[in-house]
Design an enzyme around this catalytic site. Structure first.
Site, PDB file in Angstrom:
ATOM      1  N   SER A 157      14.784  21.776 -15.914  1.00 52.87           N
ATOM      2  CA  SER A 157      13.587  22.568 -16.149  1.00 52.87           C
ATOM      3  C   SER A 157      14.009  23.919 -16.692  1.00 52.87           C
ATOM      4  CB  SER A 157      12.836  22.728 -14.824  1.00 52.87           C
ATOM      5  OG  SER A 157      12.040  23.882 -14.870  1.00 52.87           O
ATOM      6  N   HIS A 190       0.835  -1.221   0.000  1.00 51.02           N
ATOM      7  CA  HIS A 190       0.000   0.000   0.000  1.00 51.02           C
ATOM      8  C   HIS A 190       0.868   1.269   0.000  1.00 51.02           C
ATOM      9  CE1 HIS A 190      -3.280  -2.754   1.208  1.00 51.02           C
ATOM     10  NE2 HIS A 190      -2.334  -3.286   1.980  1.00 51.02           N
ATOM     11  N   GLU A 224       9.918   8.387 -17.126  1.00 53.00           N
ATOM     12  CA  GLU A 224       8.567   8.928 -17.309  1.00 53.00           C
ATOM     13  C   GLU A 224       8.034   8.592 -18.700  1.00 53.00           C
ATOM     14  OE1 GLU A 224       7.854  13.058 -15.397  1.00 53.00           O
ATOM     15  OE2 GLU A 224      10.001  12.898 -15.687  1.00 53.00           O
ATOM     16  N   LYS A 250      15.950  21.622 -10.734  1.00 47.90           N
ATOM     17  CA  LYS A 250      15.280  20.368 -11.126  1.00 47.90           C
ATOM     18  C   LYS A 250      16.177  19.434 -11.937  1.00 47.90           C
ATOM     19  CE  LYS A 250      11.338  19.406 -10.974  1.00 47.90           C
ATOM     20  NZ  LYS A 250      10.243  19.969 -11.732  1.00 47.90           N
TER      21      LYS A 250
END
Ligand code: ARG
Length: 469
Positions: A284, A163, A297, A290
């Site tokens: 970024s 979980h 992804e 970043k």
């Protein structure tokens, strides 16, 4: 793509009174994508022509001309000298037209006892077989990267989650080897799929077979097919093998996507278990701090399109009557894109894993949070004779106490622990530490370092085997 208005352009145009419009021509043509089958088309044609000659259906002279012509066309294609024509519709008619230009009537005899229906089915199977072999090889390379990384982390503790809550400590090596198992299933699934793909459709001709005395087994053997498609109607209409492959690919991408999701989470500065080499990330344009995990992804994102291709092929087939229908021309783009995407993904992944940097300290700290050894304390009590339900309650109270004190169970003193059960003794600390917990799960399939090392040995043996089913 060349415009070619030669009246002889369309091999099937004799009975038509008007030409198709430019739009219909573009709509129905497949040369824009099936040119990729050219090498397989030539391979299939050579095998067909050799059989025709061996059976006395064409002469030895015709065969020699066909062989020489197809060899030249192969060279022209390889060097980018053959101009594909939209009017010639597809790769089969383009090659046949060029062959006839080169060798005359012998070129026109190549299509004896054959149809584009069994021809295209053969080409795709040859293409898919080669693709499956390449994908299996790349998957094995990825598995080697996993094993090599796991080997360095057989005793590195990290939190195991259920979980997405800290559950019990596991070793990082064990976690990685879970992916090895997934890819092992994928490789065996692909090899199973290959068997059904590796059957020869040629000889089915348009749908009913042919009246020439052909020898299908001769062709099957020369193209290294395991056998022939047993029913001519099925041979030209079957695309199960493509669907099956896309299903295997969708599962592989699912595994890669799950792995990616974990890498993305682990790379988040809030977790910080791993970092990827810069070449797999981007920055970024607005936030200078970043480092985005673009590659994982995109793997996660591309899984959507691979799933889409599977659904596209299933839908393509669902209402087709026997035998061949032009719908089948739509099988190629989803199949090609599935193969291309999977090959790129596997390549990039093996490289990405070999460049990964692991932060064992962050993993260890995270494993200490969330009382990951609580089950070990309960098991300890059970082994001392306390019924599991009572042990569960004793541990729950100990956890509440430690939570209050903002420390781990292993930080409590023996007298603090004894408040909850007098049966607890000094030996409890051996199970409460991460290493104690990990070492205790020492059975095949368990997370103990000893078991992970054994799993790695088995994995290496499996990878080293020459051939497997
Ligand atoms: N380009 C076609 C395809 O990909 C080849 C077979 C065409 N057959 C036909 N009867 N029109 O399916």
């Amino acid at each position: 793509m060349a415009d070619n208005n030669d009246s002889d352009t369309k091999k099937w145009s004799g009975r038509f009174e008007e030409p198709v419009s430019a739009l219909v021509e573009r709509y129905t043509a497949s040369i824009g994508f099936d040119y990729r089958l050219a090498a397989y088309d030539i391979q299939g044609s050579l095998a067909h022509a050799r059989m025709l000659s061996a059976q006395g259906i064409i002469t030895q002279d015709d065969l020699s001309a066909i062989e020489q012509g197809l060899r030249q066309i192969g060279d022209e294609i390889r060097d980018g000298r053959l101009e594909w024509s939209l009017q010639l519709e597809d790769v089969h008619l383009n090659i046949e037209k060029r062959l006839t230009e080169l060798i005359g009537d012998a070129g026109k005899r190549l299509h004896t006892g054959r149809s584009r229906n069994d021809q295209v089915a053969t080409d795709i199977r040859l293409y898919l077989r080669a693709s499956i072999d390449e994908i299996s090889q790349l998957t094995r390379s990825l598995q080697w990267s996993i094993v090599n990384l796991a080997e360095n982390h057989t005793a590195t503790a990290m939190p195991g989650f259920t979980h997405l809550q800290v559950a019990q400590p596991v070793t990082f090596g064990h976690h990685l080897m879970a992916y090895f198992e997934m890819f092992k299933r994928d490789v065996t699934r692909l090899s199973d799929c290959r068997k059904r793909a590796n059957q020869l459709p040629l000889g089915a001709a348009a749908l009913a077979g042919t009246s020439y005395p052909i020898d299908r087994r001769h062709v099957a053997q020369s193209l290294s097919f395991d056998g022939i498609c047993e029913n001519s109607l099925d041979a030209v209409s079957d695309r199960d093998f493509a669907i099956e492959f896309c299903a295997c690919a969708a599962l592989m991408m699912t595994h890669l996507s799950r792995f990616s999701e974990e890498l993305i989470l682990w790379m988040s500065p809030a977790i910080g278990f791993v970092s990827l080499a810069d070449r797999f990330c981007t920055g970024s344009s607005i936030m200078p701090q970043k480092k985005n995990p673009d590659v994982p992804e995109l793997v996660r994102g591309k899984t959507g399109r691979i799933n889409g291709h599977l659904i596209a092929l299933l839908t393509l087939m669902k209402a087709q009557p026997l035998a061949y229908n032009k719908d089948n021309q739509e099988d190629k783009e989803p199949l090609f894109d599935t193969v291309d995407t999977l090959i790129d993904t596997l390549r990039i992944y093996a490289d990405m894993l070999s460049g990964i940097r692991v932060n064992p300290e962050a993993m260890r700290k995270a494993a200490m949070q969330g009382f990951s050894t609580a089950t070990d304390l309960a098991d300890y009590l059970v082994k001392k004779g306390i019924p599991f339900r009572d042990a569960h309650e004793i541990v729950a109270r100990s956890v509440r106490y430690a939570e209050h004190k903002m420390c781990d169970l292993s930080d409590l003193t023996i007298s603090e622990l004894q408040q909850f059960s007098a049966i607890i003794e000094d030996d409890v600390f051996a199970v409460l530490t991460l290493q104690g917990s990990l070492n205790s799960r020492n059975h095949p399939g368990g997370t103990a370092p000893e078991q992970v090392r054994a799993a790695i040995v088995r994995a290496k043996n499996w990878l080293s085997e020459e051939k497997r089913d």
